[in-house]
Design a protein around this motif. Structure first.
Motif, PDB file in Angstrom:
ATOM      1  N   GLY A 149       0.784  -1.280  -0.359  1.00 44.97           N
ATOM      2  CA  GLY A 149      -0.026   0.511   0.519  1.00 44.97           C
ATOM      3  C   GLY A 149       0.684   1.535   0.329  1.00 44.97           C
ATOM      4  O   GLY A 149       0.551   1.845  -0.984  1.00 44.97           O
ATOM      5  N   ILE A 150       2.126   1.774   0.567  1.00 44.60           N
ATOM      6  CA  ILE A 150       2.688   2.406   1.092  1.00 44.60           C
ATOM      7  C   ILE A 150       3.119   3.001  -0.578  1.00 44.60           C
ATOM      8  O   ILE A 150       3.439   3.838  -1.223  1.00 44.60           O
ATOM      9  CB  ILE A 150       3.780   2.236   1.710  1.00 44.60           C
ATOM     10  N   GLU A 152       2.701   1.875  -3.749  1.00 44.77           N
ATOM     11  CA  GLU A 152       1.260   2.372  -4.500  1.00 44.77           C
ATOM     12  C   GLU A 152       0.887   3.412  -4.566  1.00 44.77           C
ATOM     13  O   GLU A 152       0.560   4.366  -5.594  1.00 44.77           O
ATOM     14  CB  GLU A 152       0.369   1.726  -4.581  1.00 44.77           C
ATOM     15  N   ALA A 153       0.588   4.210  -2.790  1.00 45.71           N
ATOM     16  CA  ALA A 153       0.850   4.939  -2.396  1.00 45.71           C
ATOM     17  C   ALA A 153       1.370   6.272  -3.141  1.00 45.71           C
ATOM     18  O   ALA A 153       1.082   7.489  -3.220  1.00 45.71           O
ATOM     19  CB  ALA A 153       0.070   5.482  -1.133  1.00 45.71           C
ATOM     20  N   GLU A 156       0.964   6.882  -6.351  1.00 45.43           N
ATOM     21  CA  GLU A 156       0.202   7.513  -6.725  1.00 45.43           C
ATOM     22  C   GLU A 156      -0.380   9.502  -6.530  1.00 45.43           C
ATOM     23  O   GLU A 156      -0.947  10.138  -7.468  1.00 45.43           O
ATOM     24  CB  GLU A 156      -0.988   6.839  -6.288  1.00 45.43           C
ATOM     25  N   PHE A 157       0.595   9.393  -5.793  1.00 46.82           N
ATOM     26  CA  PHE A 157       0.164  10.667  -5.229  1.00 46.82           C
ATOM     27  C   PHE A 157       2.277  11.158  -5.518  1.00 46.82           C
ATOM     28  O   PHE A 157       2.832  11.828  -4.953  1.00 46.82           O
ATOM     29  CB  PHE A 157       0.574  10.767  -3.476  1.00 46.82           C
ATOM     30  N   VAL A 160       2.358  15.013  -4.599  1.00 46.30           N
ATOM     31  CA  VAL A 160       2.356  15.762  -2.955  1.00 46.30           C
ATOM     32  C   VAL A 160       3.864  15.614  -2.219  1.00 46.30           C
ATOM     33  O   VAL A 160       4.839  14.677  -2.861  1.00 46.30           O
ATOM     34  CB  VAL A 160       1.782  14.402  -2.113  1.00 46.30           C
ATOM     35  N   LEU A 165       3.648  13.819   2.342  1.00 48.46           N
ATOM     36  CA  LEU A 165       3.203  12.390   2.561  1.00 48.46           C
ATOM     37  C   LEU A 165       4.215  11.050   3.463  1.00 48.46           C
ATOM     38  O   LEU A 165       3.183  10.356   3.553  1.00 48.46           O
ATOM     39  CB  LEU A 165       3.750  11.731   1.094  1.00 48.46           C
TER      40      LEU A 165
END
Lengths: 190, 190
Positions: A149-150, A152-153, A156-157, A160, A165
């Motif tokens: 998840g980290i 991918e995030a 994705e961001f 930011v 972040l």
DNA sequence: TCAGACCCTGACCGATCGGTCAGGGTGATC
DNA sequence: GATCACCCTGACCGATCGGTCAGGGTCTGA
């Protein structure tokens, strides 16, 4: 001797990073990279022995940082390993967003190749650290959710700022790991 | 009329799912699929108009379930949306592990195609629901970490029975969302 | 017995892939 | 001016890709 190349080398590397981030490794041809740089495909292969060598150089630094993290985590245990693992990986993921996303998104098989075998091992040890060196399935699943998840995030961001972040990701990690951190073994069932 | 095809159709679909899960969509050729089925490449293309059509049929069911989830989430708000979104997505991810992993891992560009445009929108609404329909960056990052992490974990723990995987994922999701669930606005900083 | 739908094959297509190769331009050195 | 290393090009290679096509078995129903 002197330096290897004046600037084209670096330009190709940067162009490849940009293209890989958009269309992926397999989805990007040497022609694409050459076009972005403004040179011939042969020029790309003059600076890099192969497409794979280009990728390897692109991943060299993040992989080295990952190796260092692995080293730091080795002597730690339990909650300490979890905390250090989470912080270290968040830092790494935020810093090398593009590269990590590239690695994670496309290479169940490329990572399986002998040249990247150690990365697979390090990843497993990282999951191990994040789960507090427990065999409990729930802990391992939590670790996997966080790491993936980290990654991918981060990808994705992209826009930011790091300083926004990083704390947000750390906070998620802490919450997700929280009940496992203190050994409050009262709750075993969901 | 009758049925479309006796069995080969299904065999090809199953073989494609297996190969895609191992080597990815781009990394799998029609020849690979044909070899696994034991027929010619032309036979594969007799049953499916194109490689893309094969993928579309493979993804039809999970995408339909995703659409239904989107529908269920539409009228919900805040914490309710978070809870229902998390539960619904965990169910979906556990059930369609291979397909979800395929979608998530390989298609920043395939999903960008017009044919899959609605999936992108649904994904965004899902992130929106998971973050409790807030614009707060931290909430959105949490949602993204969860969605991506759950997808990846499902793909990684293929051999874990559904009944072990689902509650573990739900627990992670609840912990990660916990401080955001009750609107305790005391903590804005990490 | 013949027609026609259905299922499938092998040969083939143009496009594109990663990679090779002979050679040309350029700038520094002697 | 000759030499040589360095940087790069265009033409080309074999392999493989997704996809097409003409035709051949096989089964069914008239």
């Amino acid at each position: 001797m002197a330096r290897d190349t004046p600037q084209t080398h670096g330009e190709i590397l940067a162009a490849a990073a940009r293209r890989f981030a958009v269309t992926g490794y397999r989805g990007t041809s040497l022609q694409d990279i050459a076009r972005e740089v403004g040179c011939s495909k042969a020029a790309v292969l003059y600076h890099f022995a192969s497409k794979e060598a280009l990728l390897a150089e692109l991943l060299a630094q993040p992989l080295e940082v990952l190796r260092q993290l692995d080293e730091r985590l080795a002597p730690l245990d339990g909650a300490e390993a979890q905390r250090a693992g989470a912080e270290g990986f968040v830092d790494l993921a935020v810093r090398f967003r593009r590269e990590i996303a590239l690695l994670r998104g496309e290479f169940p098989e490329l990572l399986a190749q002998p040249a990247f075998a150690h990365v697979q091992q390090i990843s497993e040890r990282l999951v191990d650290a994040l789960s507090g060196h427990t065999d409990r399935l729930e802990a391992r699943i939590t670790a996997m959710v966080l790491l993936a998840g980290i990654s991918e995030a981060c990808a994705e961001f992209v826009d930011v700022p790091d300083d926004d972040l990083r704390p947000a990701l750390l906070a998620v990690a802490r919450r997700a790991l929280a009940p496992l951190d203190p050994p409050s073994t009262t709750e075993d069932r969901i």
